[in-house]
Design an enzyme around this catalytic site. Structure first.
Site, PDB file in Angstrom:
ATOM      1  CD  GLU A   1      41.063  38.794  45.581  1.00  0.00           C
ATOM      2  OE1 GLU A   1      40.886  39.650  44.425  1.00  0.00           O
ATOM      3  OE2 GLU A   1      41.265  40.348  46.432  1.00  0.00           O
TER       4      GLU A   1
ATOM      5  CB  THR B   1      44.071  40.306  37.500  1.00  0.00           C
ATOM      6  OG1 THR B   1      43.029  40.747  38.837  1.00  0.00           O
ATOM      7  CG2 THR B   1      44.092  42.136  36.644  1.00  0.00           C
TER       8      THR B   1
ATOM      9  CD  GLN C   1      50.123  36.030  42.254  1.00  0.00           C
ATOM     10  OE1 GLN C   1      50.304  35.917  41.316  1.00  0.00           O
ATOM     11  NE2 GLN C   1      49.599  36.206  43.018  1.00  0.00           N
TER      12      GLN C   1
ATOM     13  CD  GLU D   1      44.237  37.307  46.401  1.00  0.00           C
ATOM     14  OE1 GLU D   1      44.221  37.628  45.655  1.00  0.00           O
ATOM     15  OE2 GLU D   1      43.751  36.224  45.936  1.00  0.00           O
ATOM     16  NE  ARG D   2      52.413  41.000  44.806  1.00  0.00           N
ATOM     17  CZ  ARG D   2      52.443  39.668  44.856  1.00  0.00           C
ATOM     18  NH1 ARG D   2      52.654  38.773  45.588  1.00  0.00           N
ATOM     19  NH2 ARG D   2      52.603  38.980  43.705  1.00  0.00           N
ATOM     20  N   PRO D   3      46.685  43.683  46.549  1.00  0.00           N
ATOM     21  CG  PRO D   3      44.341  43.314  48.053  1.00  0.00           C
ATOM     22  CD  PRO D   3      45.980  42.751  48.032  1.00  0.00           C
ATOM     23  CB  ALA D   4      44.660  49.000  45.544  1.00  0.00           C
TER      24      ALA D   4
END
Length: 214
Positions: free
Chosen positions: A46, A75, A113, A151-154
């Site tokens: 990250e 974000t 979160q 986190e859960r990013p794409a």
């Protein structure tokens, strides 16, 4: 030991300088070495363990949507910065540091979160935050839990985050990282981008939408 806090991506040696400060803050909360390593494996991708980093090294106003900031790339950045300003860290020199960012993770993660499969995130683990930070499970597994529940990013950037977590676990145990390339190229290409940077670029420089905004 030097601290590296500015708006740029760090080298591995610089990350190793920053890591003890982050580890020390997390140990104050009683988190296990395995959980800390799992978080560090994610932070490396990250932010390269740099609390002063804006996504893409591009400083933006705090409420800029789709843009990350800090160790876990909140974000938009306001998700962290506005909290910091309201909790005793009003200036940039104060909020862009290890202590308040780890404090946010410790005190705010379990307030919305941290999401599980039962909360509607189909790929997440049904692991509670308190269970995570007290776990002695494999650091690579815990890196995947933090990735999917926090986190859960794409782009999940796996298995690199788990591999990084294992390296950080060894760092915590031994005080140093194993050589990531024991047989280096005798004439390395100075333009070659480290793999952790490539994965970071794929996730964020390509303007991929995150599945869940931090």
């Amino acid at each position: 030991m030097d601290k590296h806090i500015d708006n740029r991506y760090l080298t591995l040696d610089e990350m190793k300088d920053n890591a003890p400060y982050i580890i020390g803050e997390m140990k104050e909360y009683g988190w296990t070495d395995e959980a800390i390593a799992g978080i560090l494996g994610n932070m490396q991708t990250e932010s390269t363990l740099n609390p002063g980093l804006y996504e893409g090294a591009e400083k933006v106003p705090p409420d800029t949507p789709g843009h990350g900031y800090g160790l876990v790339q909140w974000t938009p950045p306001s998700n962290y910065i506005f909290w910091a300003q309201a909790n005793g860290f009003p200036n940039e020199s104060e909020w862009e540091n290890f202590h308040p960012q780890v404090k946010w993770i410790a005190e705010e993660t379990d307030k919305g979160q941290w999401l599980q499969e039962k909360d509607g995130i189909p790929y997440a683990y049904n692991v509670e935050w308190e269970e995570f930070i007290s776990s002695h499970a494999d650091p690579a597994y815990l890196a995947d839990v933090f990735l999917k529940n926090f986190e859960r990013p794409a782009d999940h950037n796996q298995p690199i985050r788990g591999e990084q977590a294992l390296m950080w676990y060894e760092f915590i145990q031994d005080g140093d990282l194993p050589d990531p390339d024991p047989d280096p190229d005798p004439d390395p290409d100075p333009e070659k981008t480290p793999y952790y940077m490539i994965t970071r670029q794929k996730t964020h420089y390509g303007n991929l939408a995150r599945t869940m905004r931090r």
